[in-house]
Structures are given as C-alpha cells and as structure tokens.
Design a protein around this motif. Structure first.
Motif, mmCIF file in Angstrom:
data_model
loop_
_atom_site.group_PDB
_atom_site.id
_atom_site.type_symbol
_atom_site.label_atom_id
_atom_site.label_comp_id
_atom_site.label_asym_id
_atom_site.label_seq_id
_atom_site.Cartn_x
_atom_site.Cartn_y
_atom_site.Cartn_z
ATOM 1 N N ASP A 53 0.850 -1.204 0.000
ATOM 2 C CA ASP A 53 0.000 0.000 0.000
ATOM 3 C C ASP A 53 0.881 1.248 0.000
ATOM 4 O O ASP A 53 1.767 1.389 0.850
ATOM 5 N N VAL A 54 0.603 2.150 -0.922
ATOM 6 C CA VAL A 54 1.389 3.375 -1.063
ATOM 7 C C VAL A 54 0.448 4.565 -1.188
ATOM 8 O O VAL A 54 -0.550 4.507 -1.912
ATOM 9 N N GLU A 55 0.778 5.645 -0.493
ATOM 10 C CA GLU A 55 0.102 6.919 -0.670
ATOM 11 C C GLU A 55 1.156 8.021 -0.675
ATOM 12 O O GLU A 55 1.992 8.076 0.227
ATOM 13 N N ARG A 56 1.116 8.857 -1.691
ATOM 14 C CA ARG A 56 2.070 9.969 -1.772
ATOM 15 C C ARG A 56 1.361 11.220 -2.260
ATOM 16 O O ARG A 56 0.569 11.182 -3.200
ATOM 17 N N THR A 57 1.669 12.347 -1.594
ATOM 18 C CA THR A 57 1.125 13.646 -1.983
ATOM 19 C C THR A 57 2.265 14.628 -2.195
ATOM 20 O O THR A 57 3.197 14.687 -1.388
ATOM 21 N N ASN A 58 2.195 15.375 -3.294
ATOM 22 C CA ASN A 58 3.173 16.425 -3.596
ATOM 23 C C ASN A 58 2.464 17.759 -3.758
ATOM 24 O O ASN A 58 1.374 17.829 -4.333
ATOM 25 N N VAL A 59 3.098 18.806 -3.279
ATOM 26 C CA VAL A 59 2.669 20.176 -3.546
ATOM 27 C C VAL A 59 3.885 20.917 -4.096
ATOM 28 O O VAL A 59 4.903 21.045 -3.409
ATOM 29 N N THR A 60 3.793 21.371 -5.343
ATOM 30 C CA THR A 60 4.934 21.971 -6.033
ATOM 31 C C THR A 60 4.598 23.386 -6.485
ATOM 32 O O THR A 60 3.520 23.624 -7.050
ATOM 33 N N ALA A 61 5.503 24.320 -6.255
ATOM 34 C CA ALA A 61 5.343 25.704 -6.704
ATOM 35 C C ALA A 61 6.582 26.116 -7.484
ATOM 36 O O ALA A 61 7.710 25.818 -7.070
ATOM 37 N N GLN A 62 6.356 26.792 -8.613
ATOM 38 C CA GLN A 62 7.462 27.259 -9.461
ATOM 39 C C GLN A 62 7.198 28.702 -9.885
ATOM 40 O O GLN A 62 6.070 29.054 -10.236
ATOM 41 N N LEU A 63 8.245 29.512 -9.835
ATOM 42 C CA LEU A 63 8.133 30.922 -10.185
ATOM 43 C C LEU A 63 9.350 31.338 -10.987
ATOM 44 O O LEU A 63 10.480 30.964 -10.656
ATOM 45 N N SER A 64 9.138 32.098 -12.054
ATOM 46 C CA SER A 64 10.252 32.644 -12.831
ATOM 47 C C SER A 64 9.917 34.062 -13.274
ATOM 48 O O SER A 64 8.766 34.388 -13.573
ATOM 49 N N HIS A 65 10.941 34.911 -13.292
ATOM 50 C CA HIS A 65 10.781 36.293 -13.740
ATOM 51 C C HIS A 65 12.033 36.707 -14.506
ATOM 52 O O HIS A 65 13.160 36.422 -14.096
ATOM 53 N N ASN B 177 17.205 43.665 -18.155
ATOM 54 C CA ASN B 177 18.653 43.927 -18.221
ATOM 55 C C ASN B 177 19.497 42.667 -18.330
ATOM 56 O O ASN B 177 20.693 42.689 -18.067
ATOM 57 N N GLY B 178 18.880 41.542 -18.712
ATOM 58 C CA GLY B 178 19.636 40.301 -18.849
ATOM 59 C C GLY B 178 19.592 39.416 -17.634
ATOM 60 O O GLY B 178 20.162 38.329 -17.656
ATOM 61 N N LEU B 179 18.937 39.852 -16.585
ATOM 62 C CA LEU B 179 18.823 39.047 -15.369
ATOM 63 C C LEU B 179 17.561 38.183 -15.416
ATOM 64 O O LEU B 179 16.513 38.631 -15.895
ATOM 65 N N SER B 180 17.688 36.960 -14.899
ATOM 66 C CA SER B 180 16.548 36.059 -14.765
ATOM 67 C C SER B 180 16.577 35.458 -13.374
ATOM 68 O O SER B 180 17.639 35.058 -12.877
ATOM 69 N N LEU B 181 15.418 35.382 -12.756
ATOM 70 C CA LEU B 181 15.307 34.841 -11.412
ATOM 71 C C LEU B 181 14.256 33.742 -11.410
ATOM 72 O O LEU B 181 13.179 33.900 -11.991
ATOM 73 N N SER B 182 14.556 32.627 -10.752
ATOM 74 C CA SER B 182 13.571 31.556 -10.653
ATOM 75 C C SER B 182 13.664 30.886 -9.300
ATOM 76 O O SER B 182 14.711 30.902 -8.637
ATOM 77 N N GLY B 183 12.565 30.270 -8.910
ATOM 78 C CA GLY B 183 12.525 29.517 -7.662
ATOM 79 C C GLY B 183 11.597 28.332 -7.796
ATOM 80 O O GLY B 183 10.588 28.385 -8.512
#
Length: 706
Positions: A300-312, A316-322
């Motif tokens: 018996d297996v139960e798995r839950t994931n909660v995933t959040a992704q952000l990019s901006h 000026n050539g900069l990129s930020l992600s998390g």
C-alpha cells in the motif's frame, strides 16, 4: 548576436515560436541560454543565445505531437538544445509513451540505450533500472525525489521523461555516477484541450483516464489543468492485484511575458501485490504460479506532492527563478518468499517473510539568478544558485521464517506470525548547496562550460535500541566541457564530470568521475537526432568489507570500480508517416578493488546486472489510408551476472512488442498494444528464487480528444 534565420524547417524555428512566458532558468553547464528583453520587441528580436541556439524553458513543440524532442527542459534547472548539450541524453516524449503504451517507468525506459530495466521481474515494489551499470538517481522537475524514490511513478502524470547519462552532481547534487532520470510534470497550457480514454487488458486490467485544461479568465492570464486516472486489475500471477489512483491539478498565472507562476498538487495511491514470492530455481515454472501468502503479500502506497514554481525575466539580462516542493509518503509492504537452493532435492521449499512500514516527509527548494550578456564575438551566461533539502524518514522492518510450501500441492497457511522488528530507524537529512555555472560561446561555434557545486549535508539516525548517531559531510564537485558546432547540423563535445553519491553515517561518500567524448547530428531537412558517445566512468571510495589481520571484517572506503563503453541512439521521423527509434550500447564493467560482506575478494569481476551488449529498435508506420498505424519493436539484452561473485549468469534475451491504432474520426481512435508478443520466458534475476521476464500482455483502449 545573430538572429534565427527564417525559411528553414528546423528546431531553431520551433524555438523562436515558443512563447516567452514559458522561459525557465537554464543551468549553464548545459549549453543553451536565453533571456527576455522588452515586451514591445518582436519575438525574434527578443531571442538571444549563448551558442546560436535559442532555447526557452520548455519544449517548443508539444510532446504529444513528436517523438523527436530537440529541446531539453529539466524543471527550471536546465534549458538547452539537445544538439549542444555536452552529454548523451534521451527524451521520451508523450507521443512515444502513447505509441508504445508504456504504463510503468521501466517500460518507458526500455528503448533507451545504456539502460537495463525490469531485472527483478515479478517484484513490483519499485521501478528497477540502471544506467551505465549504476543505480539511476531520479528527479521530478529537476528536484531530487530523494526519500520518495521507492514509489512506482505513473507515466500518465508526465509530459516527458528525460535521461541524462553520466555523473552530474554539479547540476543536481549527490547522485550515483551512471546517470539520472527526470520526470517532467504535466502543467497547464493557455489553450483549451482535453483527452480521455478507457482501456481493458490482460489479467482483467481495467483503466480510465482524463486530462483536460483551459484558461480561467477573459484576459487569459490564468490557466488550469486536471489529470486523473484510476485502474483496477491483477498481475500475471495468482492472488495478485494492481490497483492505483492518480489525481493531479495545476494552476499557472502569467501576468506578463516576463513572469510565470505555477502551482501543482498531485496524489498517487497504489494498492498492489509486491511480488509472487519468486519461483523455484531447479527448472522453469509457470508465471501464473504464486508461492507467497495471499493474506500477507500486500503493498500500500500513498504519496502527496505540492509543487510551486516561479520565474521572472528582467529587461537587463537578469533572470530569477525559484522552485519548491513538499512531499509526504507512506509505503507499507510485506511478503512471503521462497528461500530455495541448488542443493535442494525435496519438493518442499522453505520460505521466509519480509516487510517494511515507511513514512517520509521531504521539503526541497532552490533559487537561481542568471545573468546573460554579449560582447562582440563572445556570449556569456553566469548562474548562481542556492538549494535546500530537509527530509525525514521513519521505517520499521520485520524478517523471519515462514511455513514451507509443497511445490506439487501448495497450501497457503495465512499470514505468518510476525516477530518484533529487527530494524527501526528515525532518519533525518538536511542538505544546503550553492552552485555556480558559467558558459562562454565564441563566434557562435565554440562553447566552454564550467561548473562548481558545494553541498553541506547533516545526517542523523536513531535506531532500534534508541542509540542516536549523526554525521556531517562537506563535498565539492566540478564539471567542465568543450563543445564545437561543426555546422548547423553537427556538433561534438568532450566533457569531464564528477559525482558524489548520497552518503551514509560513518561512511565516506563514494565519488565518481567520467570522461565522455560524443558527437551529434540533427539534419535540417528532417526531424531527427543521432547521438553517439564513448565514456570512461570510475567510482572511488566504494564501501567494502576488508578482512583484518585478527580475522575480523571491517568496512572501509577503499573500493574502486570502472565502466567503459559506447552508447548510440537515433530518433527520426523519416517522413510524416514513418518513425524510427533505435539504440545500441556496449559496456565493460570491472571491479578494480572490491569484496563481499564476508570479505571475499571480487577484483576483476563484472558488475551485477551489467550486460556487455544491449540493443533496441522501434518502428511506427501510418498506412497510406491515414486511418491505421502499425508499430513493431525489438529489445535485446545480453547476458549478465546475477551476483557479485559472478557465479551465475542470465541468458541473452530478445523480446518483441506490437502496436496497432485505428482512427475512427479526427477525435476518436482505437488502439491495441501487445508486449512480449512471443511470450518469451527467461530468468532476469536469481538468488534464493528465480524471477522471469513479464509474460505476454495486451491492452486495448478507446481514446477521445478535443
């Protein structure tokens, strides 16, 4: 900086057509890098690159429409054109998975060179696969699965599966050196779409799935996607079950072309049988036989994931992600199995029981900042990243003797009397990482890649007796590569990469190092990719048992192993109607210095489950009437050793697969897939019992899309 030229039917045009809102942050130890500029400019003007290849964050064309993916996307960590990636990679798209009706990860990976899968046969607790002789490290959207590794993943949750061969700790952190498998989750699209199906197959397998999505508001800045699947069935042996449920929902918010935020929540539940108990080793038995206990062989297996992704992406050539993910898992199994031996003469075989109850939680996150800039003949991209992982696992394991079973008159005695646990652990692990990646492209032709990563790991464990132990590790890994674009179709590379295996308390981490030389060809007039690589892979500080002068055995990290080989892969849509996928691998593994737990020397032996030769070929053809498709595949696995002593060996095996599809209308179709059409039966694993190749199975499905 040159712009992408029009009028050519190539991956470069497809990249230009990719919306900037799907940009992800590339790790520059792979070779493609882009950044977005002002929204007022045209998309072609916005496209910048480090190596003449414009790459955005996800595949430019839908993976449901092609079997030849030209771009690679690893969960916001890697974005690059496959032609210029300094490693041999394989991408199994949604279309290929559908054509072959691959319902497990093992089946998804069966046609990828350098991989060996399903080598425990009817043992279905986990997905079993190795890359270049080593256990593969698994990721989801670029973040390690870690303590979630034991779950059998459901391919219906993923847009594609990516295989990266070779050591790559500089990219992803602690990992074994053979390679990695990354599962790319289905995410919302800013368009209305839907697909549903019902299916029936061998062993009374019933299944239905639904995958649909659309935008939620009039401005089109919010999109959703819902994916769900339920199955009910049995396995190839008696007293078995194979039931599962998947539900996954996602929301994406894109207020501008520069900013994207996505939230995905998914649940996977499995109610199945871990294995058949194995088969006696004296001769071949029917795969329907069951030598376990119906009342105890359960999983018996139960798995839950909660995933959040952000990019901006800034102007000026900069990129930020998390990226963030929280996972929770419960994984409980128990089974009775045969403990046979070659010396047995009686028809009665002893058995034993084994079971483990596990609960795990994991939190993982990363933040990356990239800066891209051009100077005359030089393109530069620099990326700095931080990563944090905190995981905890509690497990309790039992083991003991169970009642024997008569092969000619098997009688089940019920659940065995379970003794007290022989092992209990409360484990905690924290990893903090920092990494720096640098790409330099000269004259849009020569690409230099360097990377460094440092991981600080803290481990603790409280065992059955209440004794608590802890340890900490500080490891640094390096990566370097040089790629030459010979022309628009050919590229070649040489790379040297390192790995650090996930450590255990009191044991020095095992380190890997690989040198690889490769070449790739992607013709402009066809959607095709041909790749080949030779490699030399070493693993040092392998934990091994050493007999001391006083006769005692002590664990020491002085072992060494080596694998040398060749991998070749082709994926080609030769025409609109003909698709061909194939691969070949040669692998020579060797224990340079090693021993068993009893201190027996293994120097010169080959690895377990490491065949010298493997090959595969899959062809898919649409008949001239455009209403029917036919597919045929062959998989060859050479012989390999079952044990570290190299005392027993498998036989070389070739298996065949068949596919047929009939389009009822533009929206509806019928499909039939048959795996192992000749019902070949061969031993793929052997110890106290034998395990066989899966028996012939079929699956018939009715699909409807809108």
């Amino acid at each position: 900086m040159k712009n992408i030229q029009g009028g050519q039917r190539s991956r470069r045009e497809r990249c230009c057509a990719m919306p900037l809102l799907l940009c992800a942050i590339p790790i520059v130890s792979y070779s493609g890098v882009v950044f977005a500029q002002s929204e007022e400019r045209s998309q072609a003007e916005q496209a910048h690159r480090v190596n003449t290849i414009t790459v955005y964050g996800q595949p430019a064309s839908s993976d449901a429409d092609t079997t030849v993916a030209q771009e690679m996307w690893v969960g916001g960590k890697v974005a690059t054109d496959v032609l210029d990636t300094p490693a041999l990679v394989s991408i199994i798209t949604e279309k290929e998975v559908t054509q072959r009706n691959a319902t497990t990860t093992e089946e998804v990976l069966q046609y990828s060179p350098g991989l060996v899968t399903d080598y425990y046969g009817s043992d279905d607790r986990n997905d079993y696969f190795k890359i270049r002789g080593f256990q593969a490290t698994t990721y989801r959207d670029g973040m390690t699965l870690g303590s979630m590794r034991g779950v059998r993943e459901d391919p219906y949750a993923y847009e594609r599966v990516e295989v990266i061969r070779g050591a790559n700790s500089t990219l992803f952190g602690p990992a074994d050196p053979g390679g990695s498998v990354n599962f790319v989750s289905k995410r919302p699209k800013f368009e209305r779409f839907g697909n549903s199906y019902v299916a029936y197959g061998s062993f009374d397998h019933k299944e239905m799935g639904l995958d649909f999505g659309d935008t939620l508001n009039d401005s089109g800045t919010i999109a959703y996607r819902l994916t769900t699947k339920v199955q009910d069935g049995d396995l190839q042996y008696d007293h078995s079950q194979d039931n599962a449920q998947l539900i996954m929902g996602g929301l994406t918010w894109q207020p501008s072309v520069s900013t994207t935020a996505t939230l995905v929540v998914d649940y996977l539940g499995r109610d199945s049988t871990p294995n058949s108990g194995g088969y006696p080793i004296d001769r071949q038995y029917d795969r329907e036989d069951f030598f376990g206990e119906p009342d105890y062989n359960q999983h018996d297996v139960e798995r839950t994931n909660v995933t959040a992704q952000l990019s901006h992406h800034f102007d000026n050539g900069l990129s930020l992600s998390g990226n963030l993910r929280y996972s929770k898992l419960s994984d409980d199994f128990g089974y009775v199995y045969l403990t046979d031996s070659k010396s047995r003469t009686s028809r009665v075989i002893p058995r034993a029981y084994f079971g483990t109850d596990t609960s795990s939680e994991q939190f993982i996150g990363n933040t990356m900042l990239e800066y891209a800039i051009s100077f005359a003949r030089i393109d530069s991209s620099t990326l700095v990243g931080l990563e944090y992982r905190d995981s905890s696992t509690q497990d309790s394991s039992v083991y003991g003797a169970a009642s024997s079973i008569d092969l000619q008159n098997p009688v089940y005695s019920g659940k065995p009397a379970i003794g007290t646990p022989y092992s209990q652990n409360d484990q905690n692990e924290t990893t903090q990482s920092v990494f720096l990646q640098q790409n330099l492209s000269f004259d849009d032709r020569y690409i230099v890649t360097v990377g460094i990563r440092h991981d600080d790991m803290d481990l603790s464990n409280r065992d059955l007796t209440g004794v608590k132990k802890s340890d900490d590790f500080s490891e640094t890994s390096l990566r370097g590569a040089f790629t030459v674009k010979l022309n628009q179709e050919w590229s070649t590379y040489i790379s040297q990469v390192e790995s650090v295996a996930p450590p255990t308390i009191g044991v020095k981490p095992e380190r890997g190092e690989q040198v690889e030389l490769g070449v790739k060809y992607a013709p402009l007039d066809k959607n095709a990719l041909f790749s080949a690589a030779v490699y030399d892979l070493k693993k040092d500080d392998v934990n091994m048992s050493i007999v001391q002068d006083n006769g005692t055995i002590k664990q020491e990290t002085i072992g060494k192993t080596r694998v040398r080989g060749l991998d070749f892969e082709m994926k080609a849509e030769l025409t609109d109607d003909v698709t061909v996928i194939g691969g070949y691998s040669y692998m020579k593994s060797e224990v340079i210095r090693g021993s068993t737990s009893t201190g027996k020397v293994l120097d010169g032996n080959e690895f377990v489950t490491a065949p010298r030769n493997t090959a595969s070929l899959w062809g898919y053809y649409t008949l001239p009437n455009q209403t029917m498709d036919v597919g045929l595949g062959a998989r060859y696995v050479g012989s390999y050793y079952f044990d570290a002593d190299n005392s027993a060996k498998s036989a070389a095996t070739t298996l065949f697969d068949l596919a047929f599809a009939y389009r009822i209308s533009s929206a509806a179709s019928l499909s039939l897939n048959v795996h192992n059409i000749t019902d070949k039966q061969a031993v793929v694993g052997s110890g106290t019992a034998n395990y066989y190749t899966p028996s012939r199975s079929f699956n018939a499905a009715l699909n409807y899309s809108w």
